[in-house]
Write an enzyme that holds these catalytic residues in place. Structure first.
Site, PDB file in Angstrom:
ATOM      1  N   GLY A  92     -10.358  -0.869   4.672  1.00 31.68           N
ATOM      2  CA  GLY A  92     -10.370  -1.190   3.248  1.00 31.68           C
ATOM      3  C   GLY A  92      -9.103  -1.916   2.850  1.00 31.68           C
ATOM      4  O   GLY A  92      -9.138  -2.899   2.114  1.00 31.68           O
ATOM      5  N   MET A 135      -4.399  -1.921   3.841  1.00 25.63           N
ATOM      6  CA  MET A 135      -3.324  -1.432   4.703  1.00 25.63           C
ATOM      7  C   MET A 135      -2.013  -1.430   3.940  1.00 25.63           C
ATOM      8  O   MET A 135      -1.673  -2.401   3.276  1.00 25.63           O
ATOM      9  CB  MET A 135      -3.247  -2.336   5.943  1.00 25.63           C
ATOM     10  CG  MET A 135      -2.167  -1.937   6.926  1.00 25.63           C
ATOM     11  SD  MET A 135      -2.376  -0.246   7.526  1.00 25.63           S
ATOM     12  CE  MET A 135      -0.686   0.212   7.802  1.00 25.63           C
ATOM     13  N   ASN A 140       1.140  -1.660   4.649  1.00 26.93           N
ATOM     14  CA  ASN A 140       2.352  -2.235   5.231  1.00 26.93           C
ATOM     15  C   ASN A 140       3.454  -2.326   4.182  1.00 26.93           C
ATOM     16  O   ASN A 140       3.218  -2.780   3.067  1.00 26.93           O
ATOM     17  CB  ASN A 140       2.087  -3.649   5.761  1.00 26.93           C
ATOM     18  CG  ASN A 140       0.703  -3.813   6.323  1.00 26.93           C
ATOM     19  OD1 ASN A 140       0.403  -3.320   7.386  1.00 26.93           O
ATOM     20  ND2 ASN A 140      -0.149  -4.489   5.582  1.00 26.93           N
ATOM     21  N   HIS A 154      -4.164   3.970  -3.853  1.00 27.61           N
ATOM     22  CA  HIS A 154      -3.982   4.643  -2.560  1.00 27.61           C
ATOM     23  C   HIS A 154      -2.910   3.950  -1.726  1.00 27.61           C
ATOM     24  O   HIS A 154      -1.976   4.605  -1.229  1.00 27.61           O
ATOM     25  CB  HIS A 154      -5.316   4.653  -1.801  1.00 27.61           C
ATOM     26  CG  HIS A 154      -5.261   5.324  -0.473  1.00 27.61           C
ATOM     27  ND1 HIS A 154      -5.621   6.635  -0.292  1.00 27.61           N
ATOM     28  CD2 HIS A 154      -4.874   4.862   0.759  1.00 27.61           C
ATOM     29  CE1 HIS A 154      -5.463   6.950   0.994  1.00 27.61           C
ATOM     30  NE2 HIS A 154      -5.014   5.888   1.645  1.00 27.61           N
ATOM     31  N   GLU A 155      -3.010   2.626  -1.589  1.00 30.20           N
ATOM     32  CA  GLU A 155      -2.041   1.916  -0.738  1.00 30.20           C
ATOM     33  C   GLU A 155      -0.647   1.924  -1.359  1.00 30.20           C
ATOM     34  O   GLU A 155       0.353   2.034  -0.644  1.00 30.20           O
ATOM     35  CB  GLU A 155      -2.506   0.484  -0.463  1.00 30.20           C
ATOM     36  CG  GLU A 155      -3.896   0.366   0.151  1.00 30.20           C
ATOM     37  CD  GLU A 155      -4.129   1.225   1.384  1.00 30.20           C
ATOM     38  OE1 GLU A 155      -3.161   1.545   2.108  1.00 30.20           O
ATOM     39  OE2 GLU A 155      -5.293   1.594   1.633  1.00 30.20           O
TER      40      GLU A 155
END
Length: 868
Positions: A260, A262, A264, A296-297
Site C-alpha cells: 500500500g 512505505m 521510508n 499510518h505511514e
C-alpha cells in the site's frame, strides 16, 4: 533443481558480526545498467574478521578495503563473504543492476517512467551488497545522478544538502539523513512529476516543507492526501506528543507497487491508490483509505523509524502499534463506532481465517522462510488488537505513560516486542506477565459464556471458559489474559452497576484462567448481558442469546458497537439455521421479529446514517465460511442472497423512502455526508433485488455526480445480476479506459461478478487495454477479487477456477512472486471443502510444488498447506 529454501528461527538470533555507522551511496541511473557505488564505514563487533553481506541479482564491478582492491572474498548464492578484514575499515563496493528488468518490484526498479525503490523487508540487497538486516543502523548520504530532462526530480531520504550539473545533460542531487536507519528504510525516486507543496509548523515552532509528487496531470487529485498528512501531523502532536524531526516530508505516488505504501524516512513511496482522489475518480472508501494510510505511514516516523525492529520476527512491534495508531486517528477524526466495526470485520473474516489456515502464526512468529509472507493480517490487524487490549487494561493515561517510557528507553535503537511490553508494564505498574502469551501463541481463542441468576441472593454469575484449538505448529495452548468487557441491563434498558464483594467493579473483567466465574451482587432482576463490548479481545464469543435478548440489545445497548454486534449475532443465528435448511432441501426463512428489528434500525431517528448502514450489512461469505469446519460454498451463497431478498422485499417501502430522502445535491467528504451516502447506497443494494431495482440503479448511474454513487450503482447491478449491468460496465470502460487506477474498480466488479460465465469474462478482460498482469493493482483487482471475493465461481465444481488460479500463479512465480504469494491464500484452505474440491485444489498445489524454480514466497505456503 534449485536449492530447497531454509527456515530461519527467532531463537537463533545473533547480533551482527559488524556494524556500519555511515554509508555514502552514489547512483548513476540508467534504465538497464545503473551503477551503484556504496562506501561504508565498518567496525568489527565480535571475534570474526570475516564479513558476510547479503546480495541478490547483482553484478560486482569492484571491491575495495581502505581504498585498496581486495581479493580475499567469495561470491555466494545470496551474498558475498569477505575475509581477513581489519577491525575498523572503509568498504567500497560497486555494483551494476538492471532496474528495467526488475519485475519483482523489490530493490530499485522502473515504475512507468520513474525510478523508485522498495526495500522492506529485504530489497536493499538487490541494490548493493550490504548487512541487510534491521538491527544495523547507519547514517545515509545519497547522491543521485540522472538525465536532467527525463528525471528533473532526484529524491532520497533526509534533507537536500547539495545539487549540481553533470556532463551530457545530466544532473545530481545529494541528500543526507541525520537519523541512523536500517537499510529497509532507504528510498530513492527519480522522475518527472507534478508537485503539490504546503508547510506545517510543528508545536515547537519548526517549519516543515511538505511535498507530494504525482504523475503529470494528477495534481488536482493530491489535495486530500495533503490535508490528511497535515491532520496526521497535528493529531500525533495532540494525542501522543510526537513531533516530526526533519525539514522536509515527501510523498511520491507510483503506479507499480507491491504494497500500500512505505514509511521510508522523510520520503514515503506510495501506491498511487492511496494518494490520488477527486470526486470523479475516487469513492468515499478511497478517501477514507487515503486518510488512514497517509496517517499510518506518517505515524511510522516514531513507531518504526525512530524505534525500529531488532529482527523481522518483531515486525508487529512497529506494524501492530502503528495500525492501532492509525485506527485511533481515523476514529478521532470520524465515527468511532463505524471505524471499530470495520476493524472487527477484518478480524472476524480474513484474520480468523488466517488463524485457522496452514499459515497460522503468532503475531511474533517463531520461524520464517520468506519474510514477505509475514506481512499478514495476523501481524498487522491482530497485532493492533493486542496493542488495543493493553490500552484497555492500562487506560489512556497509563498507555501514554508507557509510550513515553518506550521512547525514552529505545529512541534510535532496534527494539523487540518484549521491550515494548516491559515499558508498558514498568510505566503502569500493571503486570503483563501472562498477557505476553498473545505474542507467542497462534490461533483464535473461543470464549464460551454461561450465566446464572439467583433471585433470592440477588446475584448474577457469569462463567467464562476459554479454549484455543491446536494449530499447525503449536499443539499445546495455554490460557490467555483476556480483557472481557461486559455491561448488564434491566428489562427497561437501564444499566445495572457492577458490584463484587460490596464494591463497584470496572466493566472490563480480567479473564486469566481456563474457566472463571464472576459473581455480581445487588442485581435485583434477571439481567440481559452485553458481552465482549467493543470487541475487547480478538476471540470468538459463544453465548446462548435468545432472539428477544438480541433485539433488546439492538435497541438498548449504550455502546453502538454492542448494538451492531447484537444485530450480527441475530443474523448469524438465522444464517446458520438456514444453511441447514438449504442442505435439507428446505426454503430460507426469516422470522417477522427479525425483520421488524431491522425495520426499527432503518427508521431510527437517533442513530447516525453511517451506523445504520453498518447495522443493515450482512456478514460476508468469507466470514460465514469461517464458522464451519466443512464449508458448503453454494449453501452459504444461497442463504446470504435469500436473506437479502427477504429483507429487500419486506422493507421495500422503508428502504425506498430512506433512499429518496437521503439524496444530496452536492458532493462533500464531510463525515456526515459520507454517512448519508453510505446508507443511501446500502438501501440501493437491497432495492436492486426488487422489481424497481433495474430502473433505480440505472437512474442513479446516469444521474451520479460522484464516483461513490457511480460505483454503488454498478455494484448493485453486478451483485443482483440486473439487466442494465452490461450497459453500465461498457459505458464506464469507455469513459475511464485511459486511467488504470479508476479502472481497478471496474476490474474488481468483473472479478466478483456472480454470473455463470464470470471466468470467461475475466479471461477476456485480461486483454483489456488498461489491464496488465505486471501491475500489482490491476492483478489484485481482477484476479484477486475472483479468487477471494467470488466464492461460488472460484469454487465451481468443474474445477475451472482452480485451474485458472494455478495458471496465473505459475506465470507470476517468476515475474512477481510477492504478489503471487498474496493471491494463493484461498487455495491454502483446501481442507475446508468437500472431497472433490479438495482433490482438485490439491492437484494445483502439487503442480506448483513440482516446479523447479518455485519462489521462496510460494514454496513456504504451498509446503505448509500440503503438510498433514
Amino acid at each position: 533443481m534449485a536449492q530447497t529454501p531454509q527456515a530461519k528461527y527467532r531463537k537463533d538470533y545473533k547480533a551482527p558480526s559488524h556494524l556500519i555507522s555511515d554509508i555514502e551511496l552514489t547512483f548513476d541511473l540508467h534504465d538497464t545498467a545503473t551503477t551503484v557505488t556504496a562506501v561504508s564505514q565498518v567496525k568489527q563487533q565480535g571475534e570474526t574478521a570475516t564479513l558476510t553481506l547479503d546480495g541478490e541479482g547483482l553484478e560486482l564491478k569492484a571491491l575495495q578495503v581502505n581504498g585498496t582492491d581486495w581479493q580475499d572474498y567469495t561470491l555466494l548464492e545470496a551474498g558475498i563473504e569477505i575475509r581477513a578484514l581489519p577491525e575498523v575499515f572503509e568498504l567500497t563496493i560497486i555494483t551494476l543492476i538492471n532496474p528495467e528488468a526488475n519485475t519483482a518490484l523489490e530493490g530499485l526498479y522502473k515504475s512507468g517512467g520513474a525510478f523508485c525503490t522498495q526495500c522492506e523487508a529485504e530489497g536493499f540487497r538487490r541494490i548493493t551488497y550490504y548487512l541487510d538486516r534491521p538491527d544495523v543502523l547507519a547514517k545515509y548520504t545519497t547522491t543521485v545522478i540522472a538525465d536532467k530532462a527525463q528525471y528533473p526530480f532526484l529524491l532520497s531520504n533526509g534533507n537536500k544538502v547539495e545539487q549540481g550539473e553533470a556532463e551530457q545533460g545530466r544532473h545530481w542531487v545529494k541528500w543526507q539523513d541525520p537519523h541512523p536507519k536500517p537499510a529497509y528504510l532507504f528510498a530513492l525516486v527519480a522522475g518527472d512529476f507534478d508537485v503539490l507543496r504546503d508547510k506545517f509548523v510543528t508545536q515547537s515552532g519548526r517549519n516543515v516543507d511538505l511535498e507530494i509528487f504525482v504523475d503529470k496531470g494528477n495534481l488536482d487529485r493530491a489535495h486530500h492526501a495533503m490535508a490528511s498528512l497535515i491532520n496526521a501531523m497535528k493529531w500525533d502532536e495532540t494525542r501522543f506528543d510526537l513531533e516530526y524531526d526533519l525539514d522536509i516530508y515527501m510523498v511520491v505516488a507510483v503506479d507499480f507497487f507491491n504494497m500500500g505504501a512505505m514509511e521510508n524516512k522523510g520520503l514515503n513511496i506510495f501506491n498511487s491508490k492511496y494518494v490520488l482522489a477527486n470526486d470523479q475518480t475516487a469513492t468515499d472508501t478511497d478517501y477514507l483509505g487515503i486518510e488512514a494510510v497517509i496517517g499510518h505511514e506518517y505515524f511510522h516516523n516514531w513507531t518504526g523509524n525512530r524505534v525500529t525492529c531488532r529482527d523481522w520476527f518483531q515486525l508487529s512491534l512497529k506494524e501492530g502499534l502503528t495500525v492501532f495508531r492509525d485506527q485511533e486517528f481515523s476514529s478521532d477524526l470520524g465515527s468511532r463506532a463505524v471505524n471499530r466495526i470495520n476493524n472487527v470485520r477484518i478480524i472476524r473474516g480474513p484474520q480468523f481465517a488466517e488463524d485457522a489456515s496452514p499459515m497460522s502464526h503468532p503475531i511474533r512468529p517463531d520461524k520464517v522462510i520468506e519474510m514477505n509472507n509475514f506481512y499478514t493480517l495476523t501481524v498487522y490487524e491482530k497485532g493492533s488488537e493486542v496493542i488495543r487490549m493493553m490500552h484497555t487494561l492500562l487506560g489512556e493515561a497509563g498507555f501514554q505513560k508507557g509510550m513515553k517510557l518506550y521512547f525514552e528507553r529505545h529512541d534510535g535503537t532496534a527494539a523487540t516486542c518484549e521491550d515494548f511490553v516491559s515499558a508498558m508494564e514498568d510505566a503502569s505498574g500493571v503486570s503483563l506477565k501472562q498477557f505476553r502469551l498473545w505474542y507467542s501463541q497462534s490461533g483464535t481463542p473461543t470464549v464460551k459464556v454461561s450465566s446464572e441468576y439467583d433471585a433470592n441472593a440477588q446475584t448474577y454469575a457469569l462463567t467464562i471458559a476459554q479454549h484455543t484449538e491446536p494449530t499447525h505448529e503449536q499443539k499445546e495452548k495455554q490460557p490467555l489474559h483476556i480483557p472481557f468487557d461486559v455491561e448488564l441491563y434491566s428489562k427497561k434498558g437501564d444499566v445495572i452497576p457492577l458490584q463484587c464483594h460490596g464494591k463497584p467493579v470496572a466493566n472490563v473483567l480480567n479473564v486469566t484462567e481456563a474457566t472463571q466465574t464472576f459473581v455480581f451482587e445487588n442485581v435485583v432482576e434477571q439481567p440481559i448481558p452485553s458481552l465482549l463490548r467493543e470487541f475487547s479481545a480478538p476471540v470468538k464469543l459463544e453465548y446462548n442469546y435468545s432472539d428477544e435478548e438480541l433485539t433488546f440489545l439492538m435497541v438498548h445497548a449504550t455502546n453502538e458497537f454492542a448494538r451492531w454486534d447484537a444485530g450480527q449475532m441475530l443474523l448469524a443465528k438465522y444464517i446458520r439455521a438456514n444453511v441447514e435448511n438449504v442442505q435439507q432441501g428446505k426454503q430460507v426463512a426469516l422470522s417477522e421479529a427479525v425483520v421488524d428489528a431491522f425495520r426499527g434500525v432503518l427508521l431510527s431517528d437517533v442513530l447516525e446514517p453511517a451506523f445504520v448502514a453498518e447495522m443493515l450489512s450482512l456478514p460476508s461469505h468469507n466470514e460465514v465460511s469461517g464458522w464451519y469446519k466443512r464449508v458448503d460454498v453454494d449453501a452459504i451463497a444461497q442463504v446470504l442472497k435469500a436473506i437479502k431478498v427477504i429483507l429487500a422485499t419486506e422493507l421495500q417501502d422503508e428502504l425506498s423512502a430512506t433512499y429518496h430522502t437521503l439524496k444530496q445535491a452536492d458532493y462533500t467528504i464531510e463525515h456526515a455526508a459520507i454517512g448519508r451516502r453510505a446508507l443511501r447506497n446500502t438501501c440501493l443494494a437491497y432495492l436492486a433485488y426488487t422489481a424497481q431495482g433495474n430502473a433505480l440503479v440505472n437512474a442513479q448511474y446516469t444521474q451520479a455526480n460522484n464516483m461513490t454513487d457511480t460505483i454503488a450503482a454498478m455494484s448493485a447491478a453486478n451483485s443482483a445480476g440486473l439487466a442494465c449491468r452490461e450497459a453500465l460496465m461498457a459505458d464506464y470502460s469507455d469513459k475511464w479506459k485511459h486511467d488504470g487506477l479508476v479502472m481497478d474498480k471496474w476490474f474488481a466488479l468483473q472479478g466478483c461478478n456472480p454470473a455463470d460465465n464470470a471466468l470467461d469474462v475475466i479471461k477476456q478482460t485480461m486483454n483489456h487495454e488498461a489491464f496488465s498482469l505486471k501491475n500489482p493493482n490491476r492483478t489484485r483487482s481482477l484476479i484477486g477479487s475472483f479468487l477471494s471475493a467470488n466464492p461460488v465461481r472460484f469454487h465451481a465444481k468443474s474445477g475451472e477456477g482452480y485451474r485458472f488460479a494455478g495458471e496465473i500463479l505459475r506465470e507470476m512465480n517468476s515475474s512477481n512472486p510477492q504478489v503471487a504469494s498474496r493471491l494463493i491464500d484461498p487455495l491454502l484452505k483446501f481442507r475446508l471443502y468437500d472431497d472433490e474440491r479438495q482433490a482438485m485444489i490439491k492437484a494445483e498445489l502439487e503442480g506448483l510444488k513440482a516446479m523447479d524454480n518455485l519462489a521462496r514466497d510460494l514454496f513456504e505456503k504451498v509446503n505448509k498447506a500440503l503438510e498433514n
